[in-house]
Design an enzyme around this catalytic site. Structure first.
Site, PDB file in Angstrom:
ATOM      1  N   GLY A   1       0.805  -1.204   0.000  1.00 45.16           N
ATOM      2  CA  GLY A   1       0.000   0.000   0.000  1.00 45.16           C
ATOM      3  C   GLY A   1       0.841   1.258   0.000  1.00 45.16           C
ATOM      4  O   GLY A   1       1.804   1.391  -0.761  1.00 45.16           O
ATOM      5  N   HIS A   2       0.510   2.198   0.895  1.00 42.40           N
ATOM      6  CA  HIS A   2       1.190   3.487   0.933  1.00 42.40           C
ATOM      7  C   HIS A   2       2.635   3.327   1.389  1.00 42.40           C
ATOM      8  O   HIS A   2       3.528   4.020   0.906  1.00 42.40           O
ATOM      9  CB  HIS A   2       0.428   4.415   1.877  1.00 42.40           C
ATOM     10  CG  HIS A   2       0.852   5.849   1.808  1.00 42.40           C
ATOM     11  ND1 HIS A   2       0.814   6.575   0.641  1.00 42.40           N
ATOM     12  CD2 HIS A   2       1.332   6.695   2.767  1.00 42.40           C
ATOM     13  CE1 HIS A   2       1.235   7.801   0.873  1.00 42.40           C
ATOM     14  NE2 HIS A   2       1.569   7.907   2.150  1.00 42.40           N
ATOM     15  N   PHE A   3       2.862   2.435   2.340  1.00 46.49           N
ATOM     16  CA  PHE A   3       4.209   2.081   2.770  1.00 46.49           C
ATOM     17  C   PHE A   3       4.525   0.680   2.265  1.00 46.49           C
ATOM     18  O   PHE A   3       3.653  -0.189   2.241  1.00 46.49           O
ATOM     19  CB  PHE A   3       4.325   2.129   4.291  1.00 46.49           C
ATOM     20  CG  PHE A   3       4.282   3.525   4.852  1.00 46.49           C
ATOM     21  CD1 PHE A   3       5.385   4.363   4.770  1.00 46.49           C
ATOM     22  CD2 PHE A   3       3.142   4.012   5.478  1.00 46.49           C
ATOM     23  CE1 PHE A   3       5.353   5.657   5.287  1.00 46.49           C
ATOM     24  CE2 PHE A   3       3.099   5.300   6.000  1.00 46.49           C
ATOM     25  CZ  PHE A   3       4.205   6.119   5.903  1.00 46.49           C
TER      26      PHE A   3
END
Length: 295
Positions: free
Chosen positions: A265-267
């Site tokens: 995902g975002h990280f």
């Protein structure tokens, strides 16, 4: 020999800027620029994995991590100001050239450095950092657009939720292949810093100021086309904030880019650090120094 990560500070414009450093300063430098809601701690596992080939500098922006965090009445929290302090750190450390690793907020900070001194930047590593409207997902639009149009107590509420413990945990866990593989220290430590008195006020200032980044997208894109920095994109494809079309959009301006999709995902680094390190070495250090010596 293992390469320890050192924890240092430098004074920039009268403020203490904390940074992590690893590797041989004679090696190519990677300047690692973190995102929201975290700090340079997001790179703690990546740096040892790269230190045999690169010199690594990972700073905390003013107001983040271990750097000074002045109240908003003593410091104007804008992306221009954050970038100015990172530029000052680059100068203080005598970095004449570097590769930019950028995630989230690292994008607008790094792209400012690039457009100011493009000759210093020897390449981009882009991890869920946006420079195109196509890359802005519904989640940030719902939070940011009302704030940009009319900041008041009501439009601030979603922004404050963005940097609440629920929001910070979501940033770290969203899109993870295996949520149990994500270290909960990430959001607990990040939130402890976000919960310092006054911190969420200036974080809302930065979320409001993010509109200045969108205004610069055309300038950044023109600079990409002009200078054609070598680029690697490692993108968590389940990120609801910066969505996959934003990764593909770079290819229009930087056609020689290598784009690697990650099941994340975002990280991405908690689950994919070994793959990301291998991709960086293949793109920017394809031959081991020992091989050069033997040649």
């Amino acid at each position: 020999m293992p390469h320890p990560t050192l924890h240092r500070t430098a004074t920039v414009n009268g403020r203490k800027v904390f940074y992590r450093e690893a590797g041989d300063p004679a090696s190519p430098t990677i300047l690692l620029l973190h995102g929201l809601p975290t700090s340079s701690q997001m790179f703690r596992d990546l740096m040892p994995a790269l230190a045999d080939r690169f010199h690594l500098i990972a700073p905390d922006y003013i107001g983040f991590g271990h750097s000074d965090a002045p109240p908003r009445n003593e410091f104007t929290y804008t992306f221009d100001n954050l970038a100015a302090h990172i530029a000052g750190l680059v100068e203080a450390l005598g970095l004449s050239s570097y590769i930019l690793y950028m995630q989230d907020y690292g994008g607008p900070i790094g792209f400012r450095l690039f457009t100011q001194r493009p000759s210093q930047v020897k390449g981009f590593i882009i991890q869920n950092a946006n420079a195109y409207m196509e890359g802005v997902g519904d989640a940030p639009r719902k939070v940011l657009l009302p704030l940009w149009e009319n900041r008041n107590a009501e439009t601030e509420k979603p922004a404050r939720e963005f940097v609440s413990i629920e929001g910070t945990r979501f940033h770290w866990l969203v899109g993870a292949k295996n949520p149990e593989a994500i270290n909960p220290d990430n959001w607990i430590l990040d939130q402890a810093l976000l919960d310092r008195p006054g911190t969420q006020d200036y974080q809302v200032d930065l979320l409001e100021n993010y509109k200045s980044n969108v205004a610069l997208y055309p300038e950044w894109q023109a600079a990409f086309r002009q200078h054609q920095p070598k680029t690697l994109i490692v993108w968590g494809k389940h990120d609801p904030f910066f969505i996959p079309p934003g990764a593909r959009a770079y290819l229009n301006d930087l056609p020689d880019t290598k784009l690697v999709w990650l099941d994340s995902g975002h990280f991405v680094l908690d689950e994919n650090v070994a793959q990301v390190a291998c991709e960086i070495k293949a793109r920017f250090a394809p031959q081991h120094p020992a091989a050069n010596a033997a040649a």
